[in-house]
Design an enzyme around this catalytic site. Structure first.
Site, PDB file in Angstrom:
ATOM      1  N   GLU A 131     -45.323  25.426-105.412  1.00  0.00           N
ATOM      2  CA  GLU A 131     -45.433  26.898-103.976  1.00  0.00           C
ATOM      3  C   GLU A 131     -44.147  27.466-103.893  1.00  0.00           C
ATOM      4  OE1 GLU A 131     -46.921  28.962-100.260  1.00  0.00           O
ATOM      5  OE2 GLU A 131     -47.675  27.259-100.385  1.00  0.00           O
ATOM      6  N   ASP A 132     -42.943  26.290-104.331  1.00  0.00           N
ATOM      7  CA  ASP A 132     -41.985  26.734-103.429  1.00  0.00           C
ATOM      8  C   ASP A 132     -40.335  26.037-104.429  1.00  0.00           C
ATOM      9  OD1 ASP A 132     -42.592  26.712-101.165  1.00  0.00           O
ATOM     10  OD2 ASP A 132     -42.601  25.413-100.065  1.00  0.00           O
TER      11      ASP A 132
END
Length: 757
Positions: free
Chosen positions: A96-97
């Protein structure tokens, strides 16, 4: 991604748990590069991989981001999770990051770790709001992810716990939202999985944020009495330990334990008691070497102290649905009640760590791999089966089922073979039948409770033996919906009717929709994209499924119509030119002017069903100064000359200017026209001045079938715009509902009733 060799612990520049330092120090040169199989190498490589990817990222508190995944992995190790799950804890945010893909994770750590990380990533986008439909959809996604590998939720719970521990850097409103999610979903979920250690801390942290005053007060009261309580417990523990040794149970461990703060507060709220009236703020725990010793230790406790009647519970013979086992009793010790829990060391591990304590992950985490433990997750299988069968069209029903299955069940009954089944309090034989299997419920014909024939609606009691009588030609009755207690049973009954009467349901749903929408253009509407979108929003495949769902009650008619109007509005907005608020107001007023104008005066025929009682055939009109509505107290004002009677609200300012002798007592006639008549009301609305705000308000009124007969907009640069609307309403209650709906819109600053000019 290019990998560099793993460094020594000190080179990372952040504090590391001892076990992680040990893993890094023991990784041989060249290990940890691609799919390490050794446990220490896997964990060291996962940490190093996450460290490189999160390098330079910081949390809201300003600390390096890598501290969060390290804390999550540490929590997972504490609850006994496997190496693959701990590795997923290190990596749970990288997809996600960062720019890393799931394929790259599989390349470095294997398919199992990839699947876990992907599952946690999907859950990361789930946020629970107060909107029923959105919350239901988020929960569906969560439980589908859990069903594929329930270990995913272990990582999510550890992630949520560390986030709760470090909420202080966030804005208060975000803290409130996360804490409310935690209390409503993640705390009960940890409890349902039997992970008491996570459940208690999650609940206490949420309690601290949501009820800060109550939290501080209870914490202070617990601390104030701590020394006295510890002294009293120490004496009791020593006495009990000596008695156990004399009885040949010297291997038992006796200790005191504090109750968590949220548990104390919840008990105070439920029992309406003050803090000093709650006696089990602390309790004794006895850990025994084997099962037999549990009951022997119970005998010693009851021989040493006087037991309190009705306070003994045997959760060993009848375990809780989450697998919890223990003997609970309450006794009088040193003139005060004391709660005592007795269990084996293995039972204690299950009570603290839940599925992580008894579940080996050799075959992965799906329910199919659980073996004898599969019954523990029967609730999860049922939730997933419901979704796959397309039975959860109604979001409120689905949420009710989640609530039913996440929270503790309260009634325990036996099958004819002696197996224990946990059900919601108030459940009947039909609920029991559907808990056993859908086919048992669908062919249920009768029931024997404790060897006696009983009616199907009979509520089940703790300890009942239940035998379902089935027949091939038996089938569900819609009357069952009036007495079943579980959403699961209610949904299965509806499913059966949906499948067995599909054509009939489609016809019924079509007729209901046609009566509501009218015949003009109805066929084209059924074939249109808007109707198909409504079906998808109801978690259905197509329009026929939607019509069938309306026919058997799975989707309410009003729900379908409201969503259809919304879809039509959205599509028309995309195609229509954007009008200013002033242009739209002129258009509305022009359309109203073309319509027939209501007569300003009304004449009441003798004996007719007048809306106003007490006029006796006189002419009257409704006062424009206050626009009275049915449901409001009214008074008649006799005008001078030949101008008839004006009807005012009793609280109208103009009434005070009318002499008492010219006031006429009148009241609304509730039987006049069945509520079909409409009366004008003027609304004044203050809004943020933006293009489209009036259109949004008019759409909201149109969806509620409220006619607008006049609209005027006044703007002033740098100030809120003022919208004056004349609407036609049936009653004061409809006015209140309408004003609440408009007031809830994002750009509306204020709304008030005004006089009609």
């Amino acid at each position: 991604m290019n990998r560099r060799p793993i460094r020594c612990p000190e080179d990372y520049g952040i504090p590391l748990p001892d076990w992680l330092r040990c893993c890094i120090e023991h990784v041989p040169p060249g290990q940890g590069e691609t799919c390490p199989t050794d446990t220490e190498a896997l964990l060291a490589a996962a940490f190093d991989f996450a460290f490189q990817l999160h390098d330079g990222q910081v949390r809201a508190s300003g600390e390096p981001y890598i501290i969060h995944p390290v804390a999550v992995a540490d929590l997972l190790r504490d609850i006994g999770a496997s190496a693959s799950v701990i590795a997923a804890g290190f990596l749970h945010d990288v997809v996600e990051d960062t720019d890393v893909t799931p394929e790259q994770i599989e390349e470095h750590f294997g398919a199992e770790v990839r699947a876990l990380v992907e599952g946690v990533t999907k859950l990361g986008g789930i946020h629970f709001t107060n909107k029923t439909e959105a919350q239901a959809e988020n929960l569906r996604r969560m439980f589908l992810a859990m069903a594929s590998d329930i270990r995913v939720v272990l990582v999510k719970l550890a992630d949520r716990l560390h986030n709760m521990r470090t909420l202080g850097a966030l804005k208060p409103e975000k803290q409130q939202r996360i804490a409310r999610e935690t209390r409503e979903i993640y705390g009960p979920l940890a409890n349902r999985l039997g992970i008491g250690r996570l459940k208690w801390e999650l609940e206490d942290l949420a309690f601290k944020i949501l009820e800060p005053e109550a939290y501080r007060e209870i914490k202070q009261q617990v601390a104030t009495k701590r020394s006295e309580r510890e002294e009293r417990l120490a004496v009791t523990v020593e006495l009990l330990r000596q008695r156990l040794v004399v009885s040949g149970l010297g291997a038992c461990e006796v200790s005191g334990r504090p109750k968590h703060l949220y548990g104390i507060w919840s008990k105070m709220q439920a029992q309406q008691k003050a803090f000093h009236e709650i006696y089990d703020v602390a309790a004794l725990r006895i850990l025994t070497p084997d099962l037999e010793s549990c009951y022997r230790a119970l005998a010693v406790v009851h021989d040493t102290f006087r037991p309190i009647p009705g306070r003994f519970k045997d959760y060993i013979g009848l375990p809780k649905p989450n697998g919890y086992q223990s003997l609970h009793t309450a006794v009088i010790g040193r003139h005060r009640p004391i709660e005592v829990q007795i269990r084996t060391a293995e039972m204690h591990q299950v009570a603290e760590y839940g599925i992580a304590a008894h579940w080996k992950y050799k075959e992965g985490g799906s329910p199919a791999a659980l073996g004898n433990d599969a019954e523990r997750f029967n609730w999860l299988r049922q939730l997933v089966d419901w979704q796959k069968d397309g039975g959860s069209e109604d979001s409120s029903d689905y949420l009710a089922s989640i609530k039913e299955d996440l929270f503790d069940e309260e009634v325990f009954v036996f099958t004819p073979t002696g197996d224990v089944v946990g059900l919601r309090k108030g459940s009947t034989a039909v609920d029991f039948a559907y808990r056993i299997h859908s086919e048992v419920g669908n062919h249920c014909q009768g029931v024997r409770i404790n060897d006696r024939l009983c009616p199907l609606p009979t509520p089940l009691q703790n300890g009942d033996f239940v035998q379902i009588i089935t027949a091939k030609n038996a089938h569900p009755s819609l009357d069952w919906l009036n007495f079943v207690a579980t959403p699961t049973a209610r949904n299965r009954i509806r499913q059966w009717y949906k499948k067995s009467h599909r054509e009939e349901n489609i016809l019924r749903g079509t007729e209901m929709l046609e009566r509501e929408l009218g015949r003009d253009g109805f066929d084209a509407l059924l074939r249109g994209e808007a109707m198909a979108k409504v079906a998808r929003r109801c978690n259905l495949v197509g329009t026929e499924d939607l019509l069938a769902a309306i026919g058997f009650g799975g989707v309410t008619l009003q729900q379908a119509v409201n969503r259809l109007r919304e879809e039509i509005r959205l599509s028309s907005q995309a195609a229509a030119p954007v009008l200013s608020n002033e242009e739209l107001a002129r258009s509305v007023t022009a359309q109203a002017d073309q319509a027939s104008q209501p007569a300003p005066h009304h004449h009441v025929e003798a004996g007719s069903a007048s809306p106003i009682l007490g006029l006796e055939g006189l002419e009257y009109r409704l006062g424009g100064c206050c626009s009275p509505l049915p449901g409001e107290a009214i008074v008649g004002s006799v005008a001078l000359g030949n101008h008839g009677i004006t009807i005012h609200r009793q609280d109208c300012a103009n009434v005070t200017q009318v002499p008492v002798e010219r006031r006429l007592p009148v009241r609304w006639n509730p039987l006049a026209d069945g509520g079909r008549r409409r009366y004008p009301v003027q609304l004044r609305i203050a809004v943020l001045d933006r293009v489209g705000v009036l259109k949004d308000i008019l759409t909201r009124l149109s969806d509620s079938r409220i006619n607008v007969s006049d609209a005027r907009v006044r703007t002033n640069p740098g100030k809120p715009a003022r919208i004056d609307l004349r609407v036609e309403l049936a009653s004061a209650s409809q006015l209140g509902t309408t004003m609440d709906q408009i007031r809830a819109m994002a750009d509306v600053l204020d709304i008030a009733r005004s006089g009609i000019g």
